[in-house]
Write a protein that holds these residues in place. Structure first.
Motif, mmCIF file in Angstrom:
data_model
loop_
_atom_site.group_PDB
_atom_site.id
_atom_site.type_symbol
_atom_site.label_atom_id
_atom_site.label_comp_id
_atom_site.label_asym_id
_atom_site.label_seq_id
_atom_site.Cartn_x
_atom_site.Cartn_y
_atom_site.Cartn_z
ATOM 1 N N GLN A 121 0.846 -1.188 0.000
ATOM 2 C CA GLN A 121 0.000 0.000 0.000
ATOM 3 C C GLN A 121 0.883 1.240 0.000
ATOM 4 N N ALA A 122 0.419 2.287 -0.681
ATOM 5 C CA ALA A 122 1.116 3.568 -0.691
ATOM 6 C C ALA A 122 0.082 4.669 -0.864
ATOM 7 N N THR A 123 0.445 5.888 -0.541
ATOM 8 C CA THR A 123 -0.447 7.029 -0.711
ATOM 9 C C THR A 123 -0.159 7.687 -2.050
ATOM 10 N N LEU A 124 -1.177 7.783 -2.904
ATOM 11 C CA LEU A 124 -1.026 8.408 -4.217
ATOM 12 C C LEU A 124 -1.035 9.923 -4.105
ATOM 13 N N PHE A 125 -1.941 10.480 -3.292
ATOM 14 C CA PHE A 125 -1.988 11.931 -3.132
ATOM 15 C C PHE A 125 -2.623 12.311 -1.812
ATOM 16 N N ASP A 126 -2.285 13.524 -1.378
ATOM 17 C CA ASP A 126 -2.902 14.122 -0.199
ATOM 18 C C ASP A 126 -4.096 14.921 -0.699
ATOM 19 N N PRO A 127 -5.313 14.570 -0.325
ATOM 20 C CA PRO A 127 -6.480 15.271 -0.839
ATOM 21 C C PRO A 127 -6.507 16.757 -0.488
ATOM 22 N N GLU A 128 -5.706 17.163 0.487
ATOM 23 C CA GLU A 128 -5.665 18.575 0.888
ATOM 24 C C GLU A 128 -4.560 19.348 0.175
ATOM 25 N N ALA A 129 -3.688 18.656 -0.563
ATOM 26 C CA ALA A 129 -2.551 19.318 -1.205
ATOM 27 C C ALA A 129 -3.004 20.171 -2.388
ATOM 28 N N GLY A 130 -2.284 21.241 -2.644
ATOM 29 C CA GLY A 130 -2.569 22.096 -3.786
ATOM 30 C C GLY A 130 -1.716 21.732 -4.980
ATOM 31 N N GLY A 131 -1.917 22.456 -6.073
ATOM 32 C CA GLY A 131 -1.141 22.241 -7.285
ATOM 33 C C GLY A 131 -1.706 21.149 -8.154
ATOM 34 N N GLY A 136 0.526 13.841 -6.913
ATOM 35 C CA GLY A 136 1.325 12.746 -6.396
ATOM 36 C C GLY A 136 1.527 11.626 -7.390
ATOM 37 N N PHE A 137 2.431 10.729 -7.019
ATOM 38 C CA PHE A 137 2.665 9.537 -7.820
ATOM 39 C C PHE A 137 3.198 8.432 -6.924
ATOM 40 N N VAL A 138 2.984 7.208 -7.384
ATOM 41 C CA VAL A 138 3.524 6.025 -6.709
ATOM 42 C C VAL A 138 4.176 5.175 -7.788
ATOM 43 N N GLU A 139 5.475 4.971 -7.645
ATOM 44 C CA GLU A 139 6.175 4.108 -8.590
ATOM 45 C C GLU A 139 5.882 2.652 -8.263
ATOM 46 N N GLY A 140 5.694 1.875 -9.308
ATOM 47 C CA GLY A 140 5.427 0.456 -9.127
ATOM 48 C C GLY A 140 6.518 -0.243 -8.340
ATOM 49 N N ALA A 141 7.755 0.211 -8.511
ATOM 50 C CA ALA A 141 8.875 -0.412 -7.812
ATOM 51 C C ALA A 141 8.691 -0.339 -6.295
ATOM 52 N N ALA A 142 8.049 0.725 -5.807
ATOM 53 C CA ALA A 142 7.822 0.875 -4.364
ATOM 54 C C ALA A 142 6.828 -0.159 -3.831
ATOM 55 N N LEU A 143 6.000 -0.662 -4.723
ATOM 56 C CA LEU A 143 4.986 -1.645 -4.331
ATOM 57 C C LEU A 143 5.321 -3.061 -4.800
ATOM 58 N N GLY A 144 6.395 -3.188 -5.571
ATOM 59 C CA GLY A 144 6.725 -4.483 -6.151
ATOM 60 C C GLY A 144 5.882 -4.783 -7.375
ATOM 61 N N GLY A 145 5.368 -3.721 -8.016
ATOM 62 C CA GLY A 145 4.502 -3.891 -9.184
ATOM 63 C C GLY A 145 5.131 -3.382 -10.465
ATOM 64 N N ALA A 146 4.419 -3.564 -11.552
ATOM 65 C CA ALA A 146 4.940 -3.262 -12.883
ATOM 66 C C ALA A 146 4.518 -1.907 -13.433
ATOM 67 N N ILE A 147 3.640 -1.174 -12.742
ATOM 68 C CA ILE A 147 3.170 0.114 -13.259
ATOM 69 C C ILE A 147 3.384 1.219 -12.234
ATOM 70 N N THR A 148 3.523 2.440 -12.754
ATOM 71 C CA THR A 148 3.621 3.642 -11.937
ATOM 72 C C THR A 148 2.345 4.447 -12.154
ATOM 73 N N VAL A 149 1.782 4.988 -11.077
ATOM 74 C CA VAL A 149 0.511 5.709 -11.152
ATOM 75 C C VAL A 149 0.732 7.160 -10.730
ATOM 76 N N LEU A 150 0.228 8.095 -11.548
ATOM 77 C CA LEU A 150 0.273 9.518 -11.236
ATOM 78 C C LEU A 150 -1.143 10.050 -11.198
ATOM 79 N N THR A 151 -1.333 11.167 -10.539
ATOM 80 C CA THR A 151 -2.620 11.849 -10.571
ATOM 81 C C THR A 151 -2.388 13.316 -10.892
ATOM 82 N N TYR A 152 -3.233 13.854 -11.761
ATOM 83 C CA TYR A 152 -3.135 15.244 -12.198
ATOM 84 C C TYR A 152 -4.521 15.867 -12.120
ATOM 85 N N GLY A 153 -4.584 17.110 -11.690
ATOM 86 C CA GLY A 153 -5.860 17.807 -11.650
ATOM 87 C C GLY A 153 -5.659 19.309 -11.687
ATOM 88 N N THR A 154 -6.508 20.000 -12.427
ATOM 89 C CA THR A 154 -6.435 21.455 -12.492
ATOM 90 C C THR A 154 -7.809 22.034 -12.775
#
Length: 129
Positions: free
Chosen positions: A20-30, A34-52
């Motif tokens: 398990q990892a935290t993708l983003f802080d719902p209170e953060a700005g910008g 956030g992002f979580v690299e698959g390597a941190a979880l032992g997985g094959a994909i990296t996940v990012l989130t973008y919003g504006t």
């Protein structure tokens, strides 16, 4: 709808633990929340989130040595993928193939929120502008 695409008896667990990892802080700005690299979880994909909320805003033109899959969670975006221009709204998915320069922008009105799946255990990117 029940699915049975394979026989579970034919697949042995590979021994990796769940993670398990935290993708983003719902209170953060910008826009890059956030992002979580698959390597941190032992997985094959990296996940990012973008919003504006800014119409016309989005990531700069860039390229990856692997595929990237974009999921539009909220709002509407215009994707520029190589020579293609694709408009996508909430619930739609866009593929940026490996080696093809791409970017996207918020078409508005309102917030654009995406989840970006990098088909790599690490985030590798070259900005082109």
């Amino acid at each position: 709808m029940a699915r049975k695409d394979f026989d579970p008896a034919t697949i042995a667990p590979d021994g990796r633990p769940s993670a398990q990892a935290t993708l983003f802080d719902p209170e953060a700005g910008g826009p890059w929340r956030g992002f979580v690299e698959g390597a941190a979880l032992g997985g094959a994909i990296t996940v990012l989130t973008y919003g504006t909320d800014d119409v016309g805003a989005g990531p700069r033109l860039h390229v990856h040595p692997y595929d990237e899959t974009f999921i539009v969670v909220a709002g509407k975006a215009r994707f520029f993928v190589g020579d293609a221009v694709l408009d996508a709204g909430a619930g739609q998915v866009v593929l940026g193939p490996a080696g093809v320069p791409h970017r996207f922008e918020n078409l508005g009105p309102g917030r654009l929120q995406t989840i970006d799946i990098h088909h790599s255990p690490t985030w590798i990117q070259t900005d082109l502008d």
